[in-house]
Motif scaffolding. Structure first.
Motif, mmCIF file in Angstrom:
data_model
loop_
_atom_site.group_PDB
_atom_site.id
_atom_site.type_symbol
_atom_site.label_atom_id
_atom_site.label_comp_id
_atom_site.label_asym_id
_atom_site.label_seq_id
_atom_site.Cartn_x
_atom_site.Cartn_y
_atom_site.Cartn_z
ATOM 1 N N LEU A 9 0.839 -1.212 0.000
ATOM 2 C CA LEU A 9 0.000 0.000 0.000
ATOM 3 C C LEU A 9 0.865 1.250 0.000
ATOM 4 C CD1 LEU A 9 -2.685 -1.142 2.587
ATOM 5 C CD2 LEU A 9 -3.087 -0.702 0.161
ATOM 6 N N LYS A 10 1.914 1.237 0.804
ATOM 7 C CA LYS A 10 2.854 2.361 0.835
ATOM 8 C C LYS A 10 3.462 2.572 -0.550
ATOM 9 C CE LYS A 10 6.264 5.080 2.530
ATOM 10 N NZ LYS A 10 6.067 6.483 2.919
ATOM 11 N N GLN A 11 3.896 1.498 -1.180
ATOM 12 C CA GLN A 11 4.513 1.595 -2.499
ATOM 13 C C GLN A 11 3.531 2.154 -3.531
ATOM 14 O OE1 GLN A 11 7.625 1.078 -3.265
ATOM 15 N NE2 GLN A 11 7.488 1.246 -5.494
ATOM 16 N N ALA A 12 2.264 1.781 -3.427
ATOM 17 C CA ALA A 12 1.264 2.257 -4.379
ATOM 18 C C ALA A 12 1.004 3.755 -4.232
ATOM 19 C CB ALA A 12 -0.040 1.483 -4.187
ATOM 20 N N MET A 72 8.122 6.630 -4.367
ATOM 21 C CA MET A 72 9.494 7.081 -4.123
ATOM 22 C C MET A 72 9.880 7.033 -2.648
ATOM 23 S SD MET A 72 10.069 10.216 -6.843
ATOM 24 C CE MET A 72 8.599 11.164 -6.415
ATOM 25 N N GLY A 73 8.940 6.667 -1.796
ATOM 26 C CA GLY A 73 9.235 6.546 -0.372
ATOM 27 C C GLY A 73 9.597 7.855 0.297
ATOM 28 N N LEU A 74 8.891 8.926 -0.057
ATOM 29 C CA LEU A 74 9.241 10.253 0.444
ATOM 30 C C LEU A 74 8.598 10.588 1.787
ATOM 31 C CD1 LEU A 74 8.956 12.346 -2.853
ATOM 32 C CD2 LEU A 74 10.982 11.237 -1.869
ATOM 33 N N LEU A 75 7.446 10.004 2.077
ATOM 34 C CA LEU A 75 6.685 10.390 3.254
ATOM 35 C C LEU A 75 7.152 9.612 4.481
ATOM 36 C CD1 LEU A 75 3.178 10.684 1.589
ATOM 37 C CD2 LEU A 75 4.358 12.530 2.793
ATOM 38 N N ASN A 76 7.742 10.329 5.418
ATOM 39 C CA ASN A 76 8.207 9.791 6.696
ATOM 40 C C ASN A 76 8.943 8.462 6.521
ATOM 41 O OD1 ASN A 76 8.624 10.062 9.419
ATOM 42 N ND2 ASN A 76 6.573 9.435 10.034
ATOM 43 N N PRO A 77 10.011 8.453 5.755
ATOM 44 C CA PRO A 77 10.730 7.196 5.497
ATOM 45 C C PRO A 77 11.310 6.588 6.768
ATOM 46 C CG PRO A 77 11.995 9.096 4.718
ATOM 47 C CD PRO A 77 10.643 9.611 5.087
#
Length: 457
Positions: A438-441, A445-450
């Motif tokens: 879900l995070k990947q969808a 780019m994984g920008l939010l609170n990595p």
């Protein structure tokens, strides 16, 4: 360094409300618990949802991490910029947008604190009940699925958020939910966002349920010879269906800390702190029935009062428990952890935890929201003694493993953040992989609170 690539564009949007001053960075690199300072590269202070969307668009263009920030009261390092980037501080988005008394709901910006909202609601006869103790921001409370002392009656943020406005990782703005009290229309995106800890989007608006201020309130306190007696009294109270508004537990070490910090004279024994809401006759009857349960379990006389000043003093003492315990060991820092188990396993979980702490080298008073099966340990360490920090982490680890063994969760209300991510696989199995999908969808780019909640991509 990631921010310089985005700083010029962000400065054009925000002007002086984009800060790279060291005091600002340091302030937004701290947490309430034991995690080391981890400053971001810049702090943005938006004043509207449109500005948040523009910030997110710019950061997406430059692949710059973005971390939401409320009041900074989290206990698991949720807001720490472990990969650098920009912290978005919502303190200037602090307006109550619309109160609708007839519908018993309200729409607010995320920077409104729970105390400020209830002050605004005073003339309406309504209040917002979720009370985690700290005067947290409502946006932060939603993102961590906060709960607290009143959850046993009114539920957590999960139960009291009707809808959200959310800016996604690519800058799109969506609305989730509606003001209707139920719906069968599609996926529940509101529930997905609540508790996501800023890893799926930045909340820019919340619509919340309100509740009527009770006609009468009574609160009281009683002591028990053993932890098991107090917990079993709670179980009987729940099973009898007594409508508690709060039922809190503190152990003897916490009672001792209260005595020193608040100047009270509690017996150094386990205590329950209880509150009932309802009609004047109803709360008196509830208090009398609870007193009978307390007596059946060997507790002291249940001392209760409906006087507002006495109730306020009781709950102020409970809300200041963290500071009272911290003051009991001057110079100490706290590793604060929580677990939650089924109510039938609560006494076992508390007693095993207390035995672990007694066998260890550091003090760790226990307290919690026993009506929900949720309790906390405040593990006090000397920050200059690495062995004490290691002991605290071992105790915390054993608590989390115990919770999972007893059918519970590694965190009832503090959230995952940095501290509890290591237990997500054990608790959720393949479900944790689905969370990562879900995070990947939503944030490829994984920008939010990595580095929080989900597996590394």
């Amino acid at each position: 360094m990631l921010v310089p690539h985005a700083a010029q564009a962000l400065g054009q949007v925000l002007g002086e409300r984009l800060s790279r001053a060291k005091p600002d960075l340091d302030q937004h690199g701290r947490s309430e618990s034991h995690f080391p300072t981890c400053p971001p590269e810049a702090v943005a202070y938006p004043e509207s949802a449109a500005e948040v969307a523009k910030i997110m668009q710019i950061c997406a263009e430059h692949r710059c991490p973005v971390i939401g920030w409320g009041a900074g009261t989290s206990l698991e390092g949720h807001g720490l910029a472990v990969s650098g980037g920009v912290v978005v501080d919502f303190s200037r988005m602090n307006k109550v947008l619309e109160i609708r008394p007839a519908d018993m709901d309200v729409t607010v910006q995320p920077g409104v604190t729970r105390e400020a909202l209830n002050e605004e609601l005073r003339a309406t006869g309504l209040f917002f009940p979720v009370d985690p103790g700290a005067n947290a921001s409502l946006g932060g409370m939603a993102m961590t699925r906060a709960s607290g002392t009143t959850t046993v009656r009114y539920g957590s943020m999960r139960d009291n958020v009707l809808g959200l406005q959310v800016v996604l990782a690519d800058g799109r703005t969506i609305r989730t939910g509606s003001r209707a009290r139920k719906t069968a229309a599609g996926y529940d995106l509101t529930a997905l966002m609540v508790g996501s800890e800023g890893t799926l989007g930045l909340v820019t608006e919340l619509t919340l349920k309100l509740h009527g201020i009770p006609e009468a309130t009574s609160a009281g306190i009683c002591a028990f010879p053993r932890i098991a007696d107090a917990v079993n009294a709670v179980i009987d109270t729940i099973q009898m269906g007594l409508p508690m508004a709060r039922i809190e537990f503190v152990d003897s070490a916490t009672a001792r800390a209260f005595n020193a910090y608040a100047g009270v004279a509690m017996a150094e024994a386990p205590h329950l702190l209880v509150e009932f809401h309802g009609s004047p006759d109803g709360v008196a009857q509830d208090a009398a029935r609870f007193a009978e349960i307390v007596a059946d379990h060997g507790g002291s006389t249940f001392e209760w009062s409906s006087r507002p000043e006495e109730r306020r003093a009781l709950w102020a003492m409970r809300h200041n428990a963290y500071y009272a315990v911290l003051a009991s060991r001057p110079g100490a820092r706290a590793v604060v952890t929580d677990i939650c188990v089924p109510i039938s396993r609560l006494a076992q979980a508390v007693e095993e935890t207390q035995a672990d702490i007694a066998d260890g080298p550091i003090p760790g008073p226990i307290l919690g929201h026993v009506g929900d099966g949720n309790f906390h340990a405040i593990l006090l360490i000397d920050p200059d003694q690495p062995a004490e920090h290691e002991a605290a982490m071992t105790l915390s680890h054993r608590m989390a493993e115990r919770a999972l063994r007893l059918g519970g969760t590694c965190t009832g209300e503090h959230g995952v953040g940095l501290g509890k991510r290591r237990y997500m696989q054990a608790e959720h199995g393949q479900g944790w992989t689905i969370m990562g999908s879900l995070k990947q969808a939503l944030d490829p780019m994984g920008l939010l609170n990595p580095g929080k909640v989900v597996p590394d991509a």
